[in-house]
Design a protein around this motif. Structure first.
Motif, PDB file in Angstrom:
ATOM      1  N   GLY A  41       0.827  -1.200   0.000  1.00  0.00           N
ATOM      2  CA  GLY A  41       0.000   0.000   0.000  1.00  0.00           C
ATOM      3  C   GLY A  41       0.854   1.241   0.000  1.00  0.00           C
ATOM      4  N   THR A  42       1.980   1.168   0.695  1.00  0.00           N
ATOM      5  CA  THR A  42       2.920   2.293   0.747  1.00  0.00           C
ATOM      6  C   THR A  42       4.333   1.742   0.786  1.00  0.00           C
ATOM      7  N   ILE A  43       5.289   2.554   0.373  1.00  0.00           N
ATOM      8  CA  ILE A  43       6.700   2.227   0.521  1.00  0.00           C
ATOM      9  C   ILE A  43       7.465   3.529   0.631  1.00  0.00           C
ATOM     10  N   GLY A  44       8.385   3.580   1.553  1.00  0.00           N
ATOM     11  CA  GLY A  44       9.150   4.802   1.747  1.00  0.00           C
ATOM     12  C   GLY A  44      10.513   4.503   2.320  1.00  0.00           C
ATOM     13  N   LYS A  45      11.458   5.371   2.051  1.00  0.00           N
ATOM     14  CA  LYS A  45      12.822   5.163   2.517  1.00  0.00           C
ATOM     15  C   LYS A  45      12.911   5.387   4.020  1.00  0.00           C
ATOM     16  N   ASP A  70      16.026   4.998   5.948  1.00  0.00           N
ATOM     17  CA  ASP A  70      17.293   5.723   5.948  1.00  0.00           C
ATOM     18  C   ASP A  70      18.208   4.907   5.054  1.00  0.00           C
ATOM     19  N   LYS A  71      19.514   5.051   5.172  1.00  0.00           N
ATOM     20  CA  LYS A  71      20.407   4.301   4.290  1.00  0.00           C
ATOM     21  C   LYS A  71      20.328   2.789   4.512  1.00  0.00           C
ATOM     22  N   SER A  72      19.693   2.382   5.624  1.00  0.00           N
ATOM     23  CA  SER A  72      19.607   0.952   5.924  1.00  0.00           C
ATOM     24  C   SER A  72      18.505   0.244   5.151  1.00  0.00           C
ATOM     25  N   GLY A  73      17.578   0.979   4.547  1.00  0.00           N
ATOM     26  CA  GLY A  73      16.537   0.304   3.795  1.00  0.00           C
ATOM     27  C   GLY A  73      15.234   1.059   3.720  1.00  0.00           C
ATOM     28  N   TYR A  74      14.119   0.340   3.682  1.00  0.00           N
ATOM     29  CA  TYR A  74      12.813   0.921   3.418  1.00  0.00           C
ATOM     30  C   TYR A  74      11.757   0.362   4.378  1.00  0.00           C
ATOM     31  N   HIS A  75      10.702   1.154   4.554  1.00  0.00           N
ATOM     32  CA  HIS A  75       9.488   0.679   5.213  1.00  0.00           C
ATOM     33  C   HIS A  75       8.442   0.428   4.132  1.00  0.00           C
ATOM     34  N   SER A  76       7.624  -0.579   4.332  1.00  0.00           N
ATOM     35  CA  SER A  76       6.534  -0.850   3.406  1.00  0.00           C
ATOM     36  C   SER A  76       5.342  -1.348   4.204  1.00  0.00           C
ATOM     37  N   SER A  77       4.155  -1.220   3.631  1.00  0.00           N
ATOM     38  CA  SER A  77       2.959  -1.698   4.321  1.00  0.00           C
ATOM     39  C   SER A  77       1.960  -2.259   3.323  1.00  0.00           C
ATOM     40  N   THR A  78       1.136  -3.156   3.798  1.00  0.00           N
ATOM     41  CA  THR A  78       0.047  -3.669   2.985  1.00  0.00           C
ATOM     42  C   THR A  78      -1.097  -4.089   3.893  1.00  0.00           C
ATOM     43  N   TRP A  79      -2.315  -3.849   3.434  1.00  0.00           N
ATOM     44  CA  TRP A  79      -3.494  -4.308   4.172  1.00  0.00           C
ATOM     45  C   TRP A  79      -3.707  -5.765   3.851  1.00  0.00           C
ATOM     46  N   GLY A  80      -3.624  -6.604   4.867  1.00  0.00           N
ATOM     47  CA  GLY A  80      -3.697  -8.044   4.682  1.00  0.00           C
ATOM     48  C   GLY A  80      -2.385  -8.660   5.113  1.00  0.00           C
TER      49      GLY A  80
END
Length: 304
Positions: free
Chosen positions: A166-170, A172-182
């Motif tokens: 549903g979303t993805i965002g940086k 920091d230099k270590s990686g990304y956050h992401s989310s999904t419903w379900g």
């Protein structure tokens, strides 16, 4: 999935290859299907550094697997078999770590660190379950209509898809956050999955089986979270997204933590549930195996 305005599936073939086959490259490009490339080779008995042949077998039937066809390049060979297939083919062709290839009975053409420092992004998560809001149908179920879904489930083919993120965002230099419903395996239930897609510090490796079977999968050791810094970063990120599930929603949302829970320590959860965000790299690394122009190093010519 990518579709045009008429709902037709788009691919690399329809958008890039098909147009040139019909027009600009109609008389100069030949596409050979249902074959498996088994080796890159050298035709000259004098210059062993110039790779100019491609060996392949027909993979349309078992009886054709022993019949090898060889093509000879006039100018250059472009190797584009993917992050797993390209290093595998180089190793089968004798291009790779000399000690490893000699042990497998393969003549070494160039001693290069093919497959020696691979990396794969790890994926760890926290999951919440909510009860105070209706199920978000647009995100939790198939992106296609029910007719297409029934067709797929009946084994009659066709595309099917669910929302991966549903979303993805940086982060920091270590990686990304992401989310999904379900959550995986439960697309039609009121879950929220929050992911950490982490850039690794440690390395894995890729090699081929000792019998050098052209049809065998490469052997990949990911070593996900094997480096202490990677494991600690995963722990830290999971605690961050746990905090969002616990404290980031209005009370009437009814969001509660599903996993990990206080009954399941974060360290155990991360170690047992770690998956991958894919993006495998390093099998044919720029700087050690190929140069900035993607040509092979080690004095080898004719391939990029």
């Amino acid at each position: 999935l990518t579709f045009d305005d008429a709902g037709r599936r788009l691919s690399a073939y329809t958008q890039y290859l098909l147009p040139v086959l019909d027009f600009t490259c109609k008389t100069s490009l030949t596409v050979i299907q249902d074959v498996t490339v088994t080796k890159l080779g050298v035709s000259s008995t004098e210059d062993k550094s110039k790779i100019d042949t491609v060996e392949y077998v027909s993979s349309s039937s078992v009886s054709d697997l022993r019949t090898t066809t060889t093509l000879k390049a006039k100018q250059e060979i472009l190797l584009s078999a993917g992050p797993y297939g390209s290093p595998k083919l180089l190793l089968q062709s004798g291009i790779g770590p000399m000690e490893d290839l000699t042990r497998k009975g393969i003549d070494n053409v160039a001693d290069l660190p093919v497959g020696k420092r691979t990396q794969l992004r790890s994926s760890v998560s926290a999951v919440g379950r909510y009860s105070g809001r209706p199920l978000a149908k647009f995100a939790n179920t198939s992106l296609l209509n029910k007719k297409a879904e029934r067709q797929f489930l009946a084994g009659e083919g066709g595309p099917i898809a669910v929302a991966v993120a549903g979303t993805i965002g940086k982060r920091d230099k270590s990686g990304y956050h992401s989310s999904t419903w379900g959550r995986v395996g439960s697309p039609d239930e009121p879950y929220l999955s929050l992911y950490c897609l982490l850039n690794p510090v440690g390395f894995g490796n890729l090699t081929i089986a000792d019998d050098a079977d052209s049809f065998a999968d490469p052997i990949v050791h990911t070593d996900l979270l094997g480096h202490p810094e990677d494991f600690n970063e995963a722990l830290k990120c999971v605690e961050e997204v746990r905090g969002i599930i616990r404290d980031g929603f209005p009370e009437d949302f009814g969001m509660v933590e599903f996993a990990p829970s206080d009954m399941n320590p974060t360290e155990d959860w991360v170690a047992s549930s770690c998956g991958t965000g894919w993006h495998f790299v390093g099998g044919s690394a720029v700087g050690s195996v190929v140069g900035s122009d993607f040509k092979l190093l080690g004095g080898i010519t004719g391939v990029r």
